[in-house]
Design an enzyme around this catalytic site. Sequence first.
Site, mmCIF file in Angstrom:
data_model
loop_
_atom_site.group_PDB
_atom_site.id
_atom_site.type_symbol
_atom_site.label_atom_id
_atom_site.label_comp_id
_atom_site.label_asym_id
_atom_site.label_seq_id
_atom_site.Cartn_x
_atom_site.Cartn_y
_atom_site.Cartn_z
ATOM 1 N N CYS A 187 35.865 52.870 33.796
ATOM 2 C CA CYS A 187 36.063 54.204 33.291
ATOM 3 C C CYS A 187 34.997 54.485 32.586
ATOM 4 O O CYS A 187 34.505 55.836 32.884
ATOM 5 C CB CYS A 187 37.102 53.984 32.170
ATOM 6 S SG CYS A 187 38.854 54.065 32.928
ATOM 7 N N ASN A 231 41.559 42.083 44.589
ATOM 8 C CA ASN A 231 42.244 40.835 43.613
ATOM 9 C C ASN A 231 43.178 41.515 42.714
ATOM 10 O O ASN A 231 43.046 42.596 42.101
ATOM 11 C CB ASN A 231 41.160 40.247 42.855
ATOM 12 C CG ASN A 231 40.188 39.477 43.678
ATOM 13 O OD1 ASN A 231 40.225 39.016 44.813
ATOM 14 N ND2 ASN A 231 38.782 39.595 43.413
ATOM 15 N N GLY A 259 41.718 36.163 40.559
ATOM 16 C CA GLY A 259 40.313 36.295 40.345
ATOM 17 C C GLY A 259 39.830 37.933 39.869
ATOM 18 O O GLY A 259 38.810 38.315 39.802
ATOM 19 N N THR A 295 38.891 40.449 37.418
ATOM 20 C CA THR A 295 38.490 40.368 35.986
ATOM 21 C C THR A 295 38.476 41.545 35.405
ATOM 22 O O THR A 295 38.377 41.785 34.253
ATOM 23 C CB THR A 295 37.054 39.778 36.015
ATOM 24 O OG1 THR A 295 36.007 40.424 36.982
ATOM 25 C CG2 THR A 295 37.209 38.218 36.740
ATOM 26 N N HIS A 303 41.241 47.505 36.302
ATOM 27 C CA HIS A 303 40.965 48.857 36.654
ATOM 28 C C HIS A 303 40.729 48.604 38.405
ATOM 29 O O HIS A 303 39.814 47.969 38.680
ATOM 30 C CB HIS A 303 39.954 49.562 35.864
ATOM 31 C CG HIS A 303 39.573 51.023 36.657
ATOM 32 N ND1 HIS A 303 39.102 51.998 35.602
ATOM 33 C CD2 HIS A 303 39.403 51.653 37.729
ATOM 34 C CE1 HIS A 303 39.038 53.063 36.209
ATOM 35 N NE2 HIS A 303 39.360 52.909 37.677
ATOM 36 N N HIS A 360 40.048 48.251 41.956
ATOM 37 C CA HIS A 360 38.939 48.409 42.921
ATOM 38 C C HIS A 360 39.024 47.495 44.017
ATOM 39 O O HIS A 360 39.596 46.480 44.047
ATOM 40 C CB HIS A 360 37.686 48.160 41.908
ATOM 41 C CG HIS A 360 37.907 46.682 41.432
ATOM 42 N ND1 HIS A 360 38.383 46.425 40.320
ATOM 43 C CD2 HIS A 360 37.058 45.317 41.676
ATOM 44 C CE1 HIS A 360 38.394 45.088 40.087
ATOM 45 N NE2 HIS A 360 37.453 44.528 40.675
ATOM 46 N N HIS A 407 36.783 45.370 46.781
ATOM 47 C CA HIS A 407 35.504 44.846 47.029
ATOM 48 C C HIS A 407 35.134 45.059 48.618
ATOM 49 O O HIS A 407 36.111 45.075 49.488
ATOM 50 C CB HIS A 407 35.564 43.464 46.943
ATOM 51 C CG HIS A 407 35.745 42.807 45.618
ATOM 52 N ND1 HIS A 407 34.791 42.479 44.769
ATOM 53 C CD2 HIS A 407 36.772 42.939 44.613
ATOM 54 C CE1 HIS A 407 35.332 42.365 43.412
ATOM 55 N NE2 HIS A 407 36.511 42.188 43.552
HETATM 56 ZN ZN LIG Z 1 39.253 52.121 33.537
#
Ligand SMILES: [Zn+2]
Length: 121
Positions: free
Chosen positions: A10, A94, A100, A102, A105, A107, A109
């Site tokens: 963020c 993930n 995994g 971490t 938020h 996302h 890869h």
């Molecule tokens: Zn965030």
Amino acid sequence: MVKDNGCIFCRIAAGTVPSTKLFEDGEFLCVRDIQPQAKVHLLVIPKENISSLDEAFPVHGHPRHELMGRLLETATKVARQQGLLPEGFRLAINTGRAAGQTVFHLHVHILGGEALGATFA
Ligand SMILES: [Zn+2]
């Protein structure tokens, strides 16, 4: 404008943490992973603070089909723009600590730039 709630992604989206964005539009941004697991390792991040796939597709509530479709489309376009096609690339999302994840938020890869092998990092 994205509110700064302390989440690193963020903050990147809000611009309160500096970053080199390889791509940005109104809904998503793309940065390099700071701990690359492949020669090319990028992250495509929705600006909206959705914690994971578990939140994107909740047991109760509205599934985020359109956002997730645009997320995959954006990742594909970025991978193409970064020269990862036609050789190929891998997308990974993930979900949860055991997988995994971490940063909580959502996302995706993008891994590529080399032969990745058969195992999933
Ligand atoms: Zn965030």
